[in-house]
Design a protein around this motif. Structure first.
Motif, short mmCIF file in Angstrom:
data_model
loop_
_atom_site.label_atom_id
_atom_site.label_comp_id
_atom_site.label_asym_id
_atom_site.label_seq_id
_atom_site.Cartn_x
_atom_site.Cartn_y
_atom_site.Cartn_z
N LEU B 34 0.84 -1.20 0.00
CA LEU B 34 0.00 0.00 0.00
C LEU B 34 0.88 1.24 0.00
O LEU B 34 0.61 2.20 -0.75
N SER B 37 2.25 1.73 -3.34
CA SER B 37 1.26 2.28 -4.26
C SER B 37 1.13 3.79 -4.06
O SER B 37 1.08 4.56 -5.03
N ILE B 38 1.12 4.19 -2.78
CA ILE B 38 1.03 5.64 -2.51
C ILE B 38 2.25 6.35 -3.09
O ILE B 38 2.13 7.39 -3.75
N TRP B 39 3.41 5.79 -2.88
CA TRP B 39 4.66 6.37 -3.40
C TRP B 39 4.61 6.46 -4.92
O TRP B 39 4.95 7.48 -5.51
N TRP B 41 2.02 6.59 -6.91
CA TRP B 41 1.10 7.61 -7.40
C TRP B 41 1.61 9.01 -7.09
O TRP B 41 1.37 9.95 -7.86
N GLY B 42 2.33 9.12 -5.95
CA GLY B 42 2.95 10.40 -5.65
C GLY B 42 3.93 10.78 -6.74
O GLY B 42 3.91 11.91 -7.27
N ILE B 43 4.78 9.84 -7.13
CA ILE B 43 5.77 10.10 -8.19
C ILE B 43 5.06 10.43 -9.49
O ILE B 43 5.44 11.36 -10.21
N LEU B 45 2.10 11.66 -10.01
CA LEU B 45 1.52 13.01 -9.99
C LEU B 45 2.61 14.05 -10.12
O LEU B 45 2.53 14.97 -10.95
N ASP B 46 3.67 13.88 -9.31
CA ASP B 46 4.75 14.87 -9.29
C ASP B 46 5.38 15.00 -10.66
O ASP B 46 5.57 16.10 -11.19
N ARG B 133 13.76 9.52 -9.56
CA ARG B 133 12.67 8.71 -8.97
C ARG B 133 11.93 7.85 -9.99
O ARG B 133 11.04 7.11 -9.63
#
Lengths: 368, 235
Positions: B34, B37-39, B41-43, B45-46, B133
């Motif tokens: 999880l 997954s957050i990481w 989606w963060g990447i 988006l960024d 990243r």
């Protein structure tokens, strides 16, 4: 970067929250109406049976002979029926009264008969004994019956009757013999025994005193025959009646000698699911459903057949079916039979022969 | 916490119930995935926002650069701002140019080489920044399913141990364990699939932007070389 990570975390949390709400608990699958197998197999399952430890192994495994249970159980229910019935009275009140009403009847008639019978019997039996011959004279009896009619009229005119008798006698000379026996009633039979050939007519006249016997014999016969007829009807009715107790059930009583087990292993198991599936698949593949068979969902065809050890069909399969009109039913029946015949050499495990020696297939043409 | 215990007592097959009934290792795997997954989606988006920004900045810079404005003036405008991408390359080149002229450059070839070096360094820094990243996306994309599979294997192992313990092969005994185990693979796939797709997309985007910067650097190098030829006294 931090902003996008936090926004990503927020989006994840939102999605998970939505998922927890919407995918909370899957609705349990409804397995109720899932009769989708067009063919069902009921093989002759020989389950494990409780044998006797001390007995030896037998050809066929047999359980201990069961004890016959007490046939008259304690009364369970309060009801109107005349016998104690384990099941509730409501269902059996219809059938039972018939049995109860019929059963006493045969018992009553024999009771009633002995009363009339002792009366005629003493008359019949003592008289034949002095006259052992009449057994041979049974043939002429039909003719005395003709004379039975005048009996009430001319009991006193016994003397008169010999007059018509001579009218018959001219045919045969032994008439004088007949007159003599008429006077001597008891000596008569001995003399009659002599002309056994055909001089029966004089015997008839001689038997005028015996008329009482002859009319009474038929009476005893008629008295007995109706009773026999009544018994016959009662028997027939009793045969037709369903004497099986409604509460009866369970396995058939074992009559075989108890054994430790079978000399060959049956495994006590039925065919495995995959073997049944294979068999079902073969038959299903060979089954050409007639047109219109699928429209009648209630139709059910049962095919029973025996198999030899090679997997060949032994004898001719029995086919029975329900749930459709005769024409369609016949078509489907024959199609099911063809399917079984066509897939005839069944390849089934030999060691389980006992379980598939008799196979019962149920075809559901309506199921797709 | 009350809520949690209430759900835990409920031995249901909901998403949360599956997670809560899982073993420690499976839980760890699920939580890790999880987080991945957050990481991811963060990447994603960024990077997608950053690349869009970079592309617009390149467009704007090129527009200004080719508008016929003098290089000195552009340098003065940009010098006091923090710049990225093409602007950074331009500034690096102009700084070297200025330094060389302030100290009085002798050899035009050496000057050209120094400017190219400065631009190369700036270009490398900028393309590094663009591709930063993206490797972690590639890692999550390739390792996520395996991590999920690990959780699944552990979970199924646990549920088979449960069969051995309860001596029952009923599907009802096995089903929850297998379901919770499969949830681990599902989370792994949920994390990995976007990561793989985004990695391919973003790395190709980064490649395009880098190529654009290289093209600019080459063009600028040519312009500067012409200027050097014009400005330096012929020896």
């Amino acid at each position: 970067m931090r902003g996008s990570i936090t926004s990503s975390a927020i989006i994840h949390a939102a999605l998970l929250g939505w998922g927890l709400l919407s995918f909370s608990a899957p609705t349990p699958m409804d397995m109720a109406n899932s009769e989708s197998m067009p063919i069902d197999i009921v093989s002759d399952v020989s389950q494990l049976q409780k044998g006797d430890k001390k007995a030896e192994k037998n050809e066929k495994p047999a359980p201990k002979p069961t004890q016959k249970p007490q046939t008259i159980p304690d009364a369970q229910n309060v009801g109107d029926s005349e016998t104690d019935v384990e099941t509730k009275p409501a269902t059996e009140t219809k059938a039972k009264p018939v049995e109860a009403a019929e059963a006493p009847k045969p018992s009553e008639t024999p009771v009633a008969k002995p009363d009339p019978q002792p009366e005629p019997k003493p008359e019949v039996k003592p008289e034949p004994k002095p006259t052992p011959v009449p057994a041979t004279e049974v043939k002429p009896e039909p003719e005395p019956k003709q004379e039975v009619k005048p009996d009430p009229v001319a009991e006193a005119i016994n003397d008169v009757k010999p007059v018509p008798a001579p009218a018959e006698t001219p045919k045969a000379e032994p008439a004088p013999q007949a007159e003599k026996p008429a006077e001597e009633e008891f000596k008569l039979p001995e003399k009659v025994a002599m002309p056994q050939a055909k001089p029966t007519p004089p015997a008839q006249t001689a038997k005028t005193p015996d008329r009482k016997e002859t009319p009474e014999k038929p009476k005893t016969q008629t008295a007995s025959t109706p009773s026999k007829e009544k018994d016959g009807i009662a028997d027939q009715v009793a045969d037709l009646l369903n004497k099986q107790k409604a509460s009866a059930g369970g396995a058939k009583r074992s009559t075989d000698q108890a054994s430790l087990g079978a000399s060959k292993t049956t495994g006590g198991s039925s065919l495995s699911q995959s073997e049944m599936d294979a068999l079902r698949g073969i038959i299903e593949g060979n089954w050409n459903k007639p047109v219109g068979a699928e429209e009648s969902p209630d139709m059910k065809i049962i095919v029973r057949f025996r198999l030899t050890q090679d997997g060949q069909i032994d004898g001719s399969p029995e086919v029975s079916g329900t749930g459709a009109d005769a024409g369609l039913l016949n078509a489907v029946k024959s199609s099911a039979l063809r399917a079984v015949m066509r897939s005839a050499p069944f390849n089934l495990p030999q060691d389980k022969y006992d379980t598939w020696s008799t196979v019962e297939l149920t075809f559901y043409p309506g199921a797709t | 916490m009350e809520d949690l215990t209430a759900v835990a007592v409920h031995t249901d097959v909901s998403l949360w119930g599956l997670f809560w009934q899982a073993g420690f290792i499976v839980k760890l795997v699920m939580v890790g995935l999880l987080g991945a997954s957050i990481w991811t989606w963060g990447i994603i988006l960024d990077k997608s926002l950053g690349f869009g920004r970079a592309k617009r900045a390149f467009d704007r810079f090129e527009q200004v650069f080719w508008s016929g404005q003098s290089l000195e003036e552009l340098y003065r405008n940009l010098g006091d701002k923090r710049t990225t991408g093409m602007g950074a390359i331009f500034i690096a080149a102009m700084r070297e140019w200025k330094k060389s002229f302030e100290k009085g450059a002798r050899s035009p070839i050496a000057l050209q080489m120094r400017i190219d070096k400065a631009m190369d360094v700036a270009l490398a820094r900028e393309s590094d920044y663009l591709a930063a990243r993206l490797t972690s996306l590639a890692t999550i994309g390739s390792a996520g399913p395996f991590i999920g599979l690990f959780g699944t294997v552990i979970g199924i192992m646990t549920s088979f141990m449960g069969i051995a313990g309860s001596k029952s092969t009923s599907l009802a005994v096995v089903a929850p364990g297998i379901a919770e185990a499969l949830l681990a693979t599902a989370i792994g796939l949920v994390a990995a699939i976007p990561a793989v797709i985004a990695y391919n997309k973003l790395s190709s985007d980064a490649g395009k932007l880098t190529a654009r910067m290289e093209g600019f650097a080459d063009e600028f190098s040519a312009i500067l070389s012409r200027q050097i030829d014009e400005k330096l006294p012929r020896t």
